[in-house]
Motif scaffolding. Sequence first.
Motif, mmCIF file in Angstrom:
data_model
loop_
_atom_site.group_PDB
_atom_site.id
_atom_site.type_symbol
_atom_site.label_atom_id
_atom_site.label_comp_id
_atom_site.label_asym_id
_atom_site.label_seq_id
_atom_site.Cartn_x
_atom_site.Cartn_y
_atom_site.Cartn_z
ATOM 1 N N THR A 1 -0.782 9.945 2.841
ATOM 2 C CA THR A 1 -0.229 8.529 2.629
ATOM 3 C C THR A 1 0.045 7.984 1.809
ATOM 4 O OG1 THR A 1 -1.672 7.378 3.901
ATOM 5 C CG2 THR A 1 -0.479 7.900 6.069
ATOM 6 N N SER B 1 3.300 6.500 1.017
ATOM 7 C CA SER B 1 4.124 5.746 1.817
ATOM 8 C C SER B 1 4.292 4.164 1.431
ATOM 9 C CB SER B 1 3.499 5.766 2.844
ATOM 10 O OG SER B 1 2.269 5.473 3.263
ATOM 11 N N ALA C 1 10.493 5.705 -0.525
ATOM 12 C CA ALA C 1 9.551 5.193 0.683
ATOM 13 C C ALA C 1 11.398 4.647 1.863
ATOM 14 C CB ALA C 1 8.556 4.992 1.299
ATOM 15 N N SER D 1 11.501 -1.309 2.212
ATOM 16 C CA SER D 1 10.208 -1.948 2.566
ATOM 17 C C SER D 1 10.574 -3.090 2.831
ATOM 18 C CB SER D 1 9.007 -1.911 0.944
ATOM 19 O OG SER D 1 9.555 -2.642 0.238
ATOM 20 N N CYS E 1 -5.478 7.113 2.311
ATOM 21 C CA CYS E 1 -4.818 7.208 2.193
ATOM 22 C C CYS E 1 -4.503 9.022 1.296
ATOM 23 C CB CYS E 1 -4.219 6.666 1.216
ATOM 24 S SG CYS E 1 -3.598 4.993 1.930
#
Length: 625
Positions: free
Chosen positions: A437, A440, A477, A480, A432
Amino acid sequence: SVQRRFKPGCLEQQGKKKKMGACCNFHVLSQWPSQCCDGLMSKRTHQHSPKRNHRRRPNRITRFSVIDLLNFHNSGATPINNHLGHAFRGVSVHHFSQDFLARVEMAGLTRDTSLYVIEPEVIRPMSADAQCPRDQKKGAAYVDIVTGEDNAGISNFMLSYTWGYSVGNIADGLLAFCDESNNRRNHKRTYVWICCLCINQHRVQAMRSAGVTVPFAVFERAFGERVEGIGHILVLMLPWKDPEYLTRIWCVFEMHQALTSPSVDLTVVMPPLERQGFRTALLSVNGIEYIFRTFAGVRIENAKASIEEDRCRILKIVEDGVGVQKLNDSISRYLQLWAVEACENELKNCHHEADPEGCAHLYAKVGTLMALLGLHKREAALLAEARRLRELYGTLETPDGVELLRKIGQRLCLYEDFEAAGEHLARARGACEQMGTLRSIGGSNVLVALGRLKCAQGDYLNALALHHEAQQIAREAGPSHFKDEAALLLAMGEALLEAQDIDEAENCLTQAQAIYRMVGMLESPAGAGLLCLTGKLKCRRGAPAEAVDALTEGIRIHQRVGTLDTPLGASLLATLGDAWGDFGDASSAQEAYRDALSIYSRLEFAEQSPSMRWLTRKLRLPEAS
């Protein structure tokens, strides 16, 4: 088509098998003349499965008793006359998919027309002028006007379905069954007993018009004899995502009856278009949970019947016998395991070289379903194959590769192999960071998994730090997935509970419960995990009676979906032991601890693992050195 020939239960031990199935909409026989219900119950040679209870069932040799021969003589039929008038006479798959379908279209109907419409428009008109070989009266069953061994013969199979199905779906399902069997079946020699074609609908209508009914026991007996006599049931399950089949009480009861018969085989059949929809759902975001919930939702008490008296009688039989809940649980588990086999068939059809990315994704998805059903050994094998494919084709350091590493790490943590779990999760986090990322949803999920690992190792403060970081990333982010949000709340609630912050822990569990209720997952293994933490919280609150109630409900859920023999089930039992101890019932506490220890032993946990050592001390057993 997917064949299920083993007993519902833990798939890790494929031993004895239960069967299920039967004819469709058997309520038709509630208006069927009793003399026709008795029929000709002769046995016949049965095409039997190569693997069945590790023993071969004796062949059922076609024979004709004196009564059978008299009935044949009286009806003008003979054994060499293609068994005309025989109670087990069925149409061939060839005839149904070719000639019968052509007759439907000649009547101005289509493949999409249901049998409810076809019966009065095609089936009865075609046989109205024929003499019935069973009672010598005008008007015959459709099967008795079909001639030639390519078109009709003694049934190898009985179709279990509903009249709401379209004729095209039925034809496609039967053809798929023949073509996809291990030994490709001859369409012209595969004969199927289908009630709308094999019961004399003219007599049904006459009895209905006269208001005459046959005692429930009469057609229940005829039904049982037919199931046993034919010996192999094809269950046409569609649409797979909301099976109409499971809404009809006779269909569910047919499954129940065949489940109790050791001599009946079952094959669940899925038409090609339905199978494609199944695969599409499997690969979708919510597909695994949807599949799980679809086949966990059998409720015979909510099923309907055309005749209310039939419904009441069936429920009374079930209540006086195995009980409604046990019947629901056994059929749900059976269908879930059928779904597992359907998924594995999709894996067999997956071509690694042509689409390695898609195959790796499919392996991981099916592994997730295995985890939901408590099949952790098979989950491990599938995840390992997915990792092998990604490493082989260089796709492990991708978002999907990170998700795979996270799943493997979580599984290893569950089995208390903390070192290997840490390696996988550290690699996932590193990937990651390398891809940029970590901030994220995928990165947040990796941090949650790392927090769970820290909590399992007793490092609650670092666990909470990781969870708070994951929560902050998730907020940044954007929205979710509900699974990710609930998983974070449960992980944080567990760490807070262990860190003795009871109020904040309860707040997290309450929010997770609201999510599970909203998406219908309270009756799932995840819901049972929530109840386990709720039980722990109640014990910390000094309410052991409430803890026992919550934990007992969690055990019931695990038992219903067949996931008690898992690390989560064992953990729940161990927590129940603590609750019983706080309640002052030492005997029940010891029983719960023994049950938990037994599960861990069956799962081959190391004797030096934390859970095994803790339970050994609770039971005052000598610890392994």
